[in-house]
Enzyme design. Structure first.
Site, PDB file in Angstrom:
ATOM      1  N   CYS A 127       0.819  -1.223   0.000  1.00  0.00           N
ATOM      2  CA  CYS A 127       0.000   0.000   0.000  1.00  0.00           C
ATOM      3  C   CYS A 127       0.852   1.273   0.000  1.00  0.00           C
ATOM      4  CB  CYS A 127      -0.943   0.010   1.199  1.00  0.00           C
ATOM      5  SG  CYS A 127      -2.116  -1.342   1.140  1.00  0.00           S
TER       6      CYS A 127
ATOM      7  N   HIS B  10      -3.120   7.491   1.941  1.00  0.00           N
ATOM      8  CA  HIS B  10      -3.559   6.177   1.460  1.00  0.00           C
ATOM      9  C   HIS B  10      -4.964   5.955   1.995  1.00  0.00           C
ATOM     10  CE1 HIS B  10      -3.958   2.032   0.674  1.00  0.00           C
ATOM     11  NE2 HIS B  10      -3.713   1.623   1.905  1.00  0.00           N
TER      12      HIS B  10
ATOM     13  N   ASN C  71     -10.100   0.187  -0.379  1.00  0.00           N
ATOM     14  CA  ASN C  71      -8.639   0.225  -0.310  1.00  0.00           C
ATOM     15  C   ASN C  71      -8.074  -0.358  -1.607  1.00  0.00           C
ATOM     16  OD1 ASN C  71      -5.933  -0.163   0.204  1.00  0.00           O
ATOM     17  ND2 ASN C  71      -6.234  -0.995   2.256  1.00  0.00           N
TER      18      ASN C  71
HETATM   19  O1  UT7 Z   1      -3.903  -0.810   3.377  1.00  0.00           O
HETATM   20  C1  UT7 Z   1      -3.040  -1.424   4.257  1.00  0.00           C
HETATM   21  C2  UT7 Z   1      -3.317  -1.037   5.596  1.00  0.00           C
HETATM   22  N1  UT7 Z   1      -4.503  -1.681   6.104  1.00  0.00           N
HETATM   23  C3  UT7 Z   1      -5.230  -1.025   6.956  1.00  0.00           C
HETATM   24  O2  UT7 Z   1      -4.933   0.107   7.240  1.00  0.00           O
HETATM   25  C4  UT7 Z   1      -6.355  -1.741   7.661  1.00  0.00           C
HETATM   26  C5  UT7 Z   1      -6.265  -1.439   9.114  1.00  0.00           C
HETATM   27  N2  UT7 Z   1      -7.329  -2.004   9.918  1.00  0.00           N
HETATM   28  C6  UT7 Z   1      -8.623  -1.632   9.797  1.00  0.00           C
HETATM   29  O3  UT7 Z   1      -8.973  -0.848   8.960  1.00  0.00           O
HETATM   30  C7  UT7 Z   1      -9.600  -2.162  10.819  1.00  0.00           C
HETATM   31  O4  UT7 Z   1      -8.900  -2.871  11.806  1.00  0.00           O
HETATM   32  C8  UT7 Z   1     -10.684  -3.091  10.203  1.00  0.00           C
HETATM   33  C9  UT7 Z   1     -11.663  -2.253   9.371  1.00  0.00           C
HETATM   34  C10 UT7 Z   1     -10.028  -4.145   9.359  1.00  0.00           C
HETATM   35  C11 UT7 Z   1     -11.491  -3.743  11.320  1.00  0.00           C
HETATM   36  O5  UT7 Z   1     -12.014  -2.808  12.215  1.00  0.00           O
HETATM   37  P1  UT7 Z   1     -11.861  -3.045  13.791  1.00  0.00           P
HETATM   38  O6  UT7 Z   1     -12.608  -1.975  14.447  1.00  0.00           O
HETATM   39  O7  UT7 Z   1     -10.395  -3.156  14.095  1.00  0.00           O
HETATM   40  O8  UT7 Z   1     -12.619  -4.414  13.984  1.00  0.00           O
HETATM   41  P2  UT7 Z   1     -12.063  -5.811  14.541  1.00  0.00           P
HETATM   42  O9  UT7 Z   1     -11.151  -6.440  13.549  1.00  0.00           O
HETATM   43  O10 UT7 Z   1     -11.577  -5.664  15.938  1.00  0.00           O
HETATM   44  O11 UT7 Z   1     -13.402  -6.617  14.586  1.00  0.00           O
HETATM   45  C12 UT7 Z   1     -14.463  -6.247  15.468  1.00  0.00           C
HETATM   46  C13 UT7 Z   1     -15.558  -7.282  15.326  1.00  0.00           C
HETATM   47  C14 UT7 Z   1     -15.056  -8.707  15.428  1.00  0.00           C
HETATM   48  O12 UT7 Z   1     -16.053  -9.461  16.107  1.00  0.00           O
HETATM   49  P3  UT7 Z   1     -15.887  -9.820  17.678  1.00  0.00           P
HETATM   50  O13 UT7 Z   1     -14.621 -10.630  17.753  1.00  0.00           O
HETATM   51  O14 UT7 Z   1     -15.792  -8.503  18.376  1.00  0.00           O
HETATM   52  O15 UT7 Z   1     -17.128 -10.590  17.947  1.00  0.00           O
HETATM   53  C15 UT7 Z   1     -14.969  -9.179  14.002  1.00  0.00           C
HETATM   54  O16 UT7 Z   1     -15.126 -10.575  13.891  1.00  0.00           O
HETATM   55  O17 UT7 Z   1     -16.134  -7.177  14.003  1.00  0.00           O
HETATM   56  C16 UT7 Z   1     -16.142  -8.468  13.388  1.00  0.00           C
HETATM   57  N3  UT7 Z   1     -16.018  -8.296  11.947  1.00  0.00           N
HETATM   58  C17 UT7 Z   1     -17.071  -8.066  11.149  1.00  0.00           C
HETATM   59  N4  UT7 Z   1     -18.372  -7.944  11.402  1.00  0.00           N
HETATM   60  C18 UT7 Z   1     -19.199  -7.689  10.363  1.00  0.00           C
HETATM   61  C19 UT7 Z   1     -14.903  -8.307  11.174  1.00  0.00           C
HETATM   62  N5  UT7 Z   1     -15.199  -8.087   9.899  1.00  0.00           N
HETATM   63  C20 UT7 Z   1     -16.535  -7.936   9.842  1.00  0.00           C
HETATM   64  C21 UT7 Z   1     -17.442  -7.673   8.807  1.00  0.00           C
HETATM   65  N6  UT7 Z   1     -18.765  -7.563   9.117  1.00  0.00           N
HETATM   66  N7  UT7 Z   1     -17.058  -7.525   7.524  1.00  0.00           N
END
Ligand code: UT7
Length: 324
Positions: free
Chosen positions: A114, A251, A281
């Site tokens: 990225c 980005h 992204n």
């Molecule tokens: O481009 C390269 C760089 N990449 C990035 O910058 C990405 C960086 N990370 C992010 O943007 C965020 O961490 C995400 C958008 C990927 C995730 O957001 P988050 O607030 O960190 O969520 P999380 O991964 O902690 O997940 C929270 C909950 C989880 O459930 P539990 O364990 O709390 O029950 C996940 O299983 O959300 C769940 N979850 C979803 N729920 C509905 C994960 N993906 C989804 C989804 N729909 N698509």
């Protein structure tokens, strides 16, 4: 007088197919509301079957050439930033070179995921300042939809396909921060974090393409801190401060990261070009796409101070300060 690398053209291409968040609701356990609130993404473009990264890259390149009023043979160097090449080799850049009908100069790819476009921009600047290039076509092009595990809801809703291109030309400047062109660069990587964002396949390991794997929360944690730090470092090197910045063009991975970084830099969202809602992204394509869309919207104007910053797999991150 000193040499500067000045932007003289910008353009982009997005594949026709637009996929709204609602399409994922039927495929996996997710909601439009979750995707919007956690990432800011509302839709993304996916390449058509058979459409390759070089195809997107060539279309973006033609748009940038038209914007600059140049012909392909006016270019002496092509750099494509991509992690989703058509083939393991040759470089996508050489395919673009042939598609444009260019038979002179040289073309190669840069892979910093990225952060690829920022790395390409900084390297193109180096080629121009050292006299190895006069006019560089720099393209960020990706088909990340090809790397998705469609059963992994934590990643497959986040990425999109597209390409953006920019032309950098050698010009003369006074040697101060009023000059147009690239004023400073800052590149970093730390391979200790290579397994928080990676693709689990490759030529010398599995002989497969593999799928994208990400520990989203971990990447998120690194992102805001490292992006704000690299932007400050690059501004320092140019003798500037955040107060001098007209536009941050980050980005486009996550709106919460974009807002957090702006806040940490003491900047308002009025100074940030945001396209993540429409593109998702697109990895190395996201910054040139945002620069092109930002110019089309009338946000970015000649003479304004622009900071581009990105982080991605590696981890690799960096920023470039330039006067448009
Ligand atoms: O481009 C390269 C760089 N990449 C990035 O910058 C990405 C960086 N990370 C992010 O943007 C965020 O961490 C995400 C958008 C990927 C995730 O957001 P988050 O607030 O960190 O969520 P999380 O991964 O902690 O997940 C929270 C909950 C989880 O459930 P539990 O364990 O709390 O029950 C996940 O299983 O959300 C769940 N979850 C979803 N729920 C509905 C994960 N993906 C989804 C989804 N729909 N698509």
């Amino acid at each position: 007088m000193i040499k500067r690398a000045v932007v003289t053209g910008v353009g982009h291409y997005l594949p026709d197919r637009i996929v709204p968040n609602s399409e994922f609701e039927a495929m996996i356990d997710t909601t439009d509301e979750w995707i919007r609130s956690r990432s800011g993404i509302e839709r993304r473009h996916f390449a058509a079957e058979g459409q390759t990264t070089s195809d997107l890259a060539t279309r973006a390149a033609r748009a940038a050439l038209a914007d600059a009023g140049l012909e392909p043979d006016d270019i002496d160097t092509i750099i494509v930033a991509t992690s989703t090449p058509d083939f393991t080799f040759p470089a996508v850049a050489t395919i673009v070179q042939a598609e444009l009908g260019m038979t002179k100069g040289y073309a190669f790819d840069i892979q910093a995921v990225c952060a690829g476009f920022v790395f390409a921009l900084a390297n193109a600047n180096g080629l121009i300042l050292s006299g190895q290039a006069k006019r560089v076509l720099i393209i960020g092009a990706e088909t990340f939809s090809r790397l998705m595990d469609w059963t992994d809801r934590g990643t497959c809703v986040l990425f999109g396909d597209g390409a953006g291109a920019l032309i950098l030309e050698a010009a003369e400047g006074e040697g101060n921060s009023s000059d147009r062109g690239i004023l400073s660069t800052d590149l970093n990587s730390d391979g200790r974090y290579r397994d928080i964002l990676y693709v689990d396949g490759g030529v010398s390991s599995t002989q497969t393409t593999g799928f994208l794997r990400m520990q989203g929360k971990e990447v998120f944690r690194h992102a805001i801190e490292k992006l704000a730090a690299t932007a400050h470092t690059a501004l320092d090197k140019a003798g500037l401060t955040p107060a001098d910045v007209d536009w941050i063009v980050p980005h486009q991975a996550n709106l919460r990261i974009i807002k957090g970084t702006a806040l940490k830099m003491g900047l308002s969202m009025d100074n940030v070009v945001v396209t993540v809602q429409d593109h998702g992204n697109t990895s190395a394509a996201s910054i040139p796409l945002a620069l092109s869309v930002g110019k089309q919207r009338g946000q970015i104007k000649q003479g304004q101070l622009v900071v581009v910053e990105a982080i991605g797999g590696g981890l690799a991150w960096g920023s470039v300060v330039l006067r448009w």
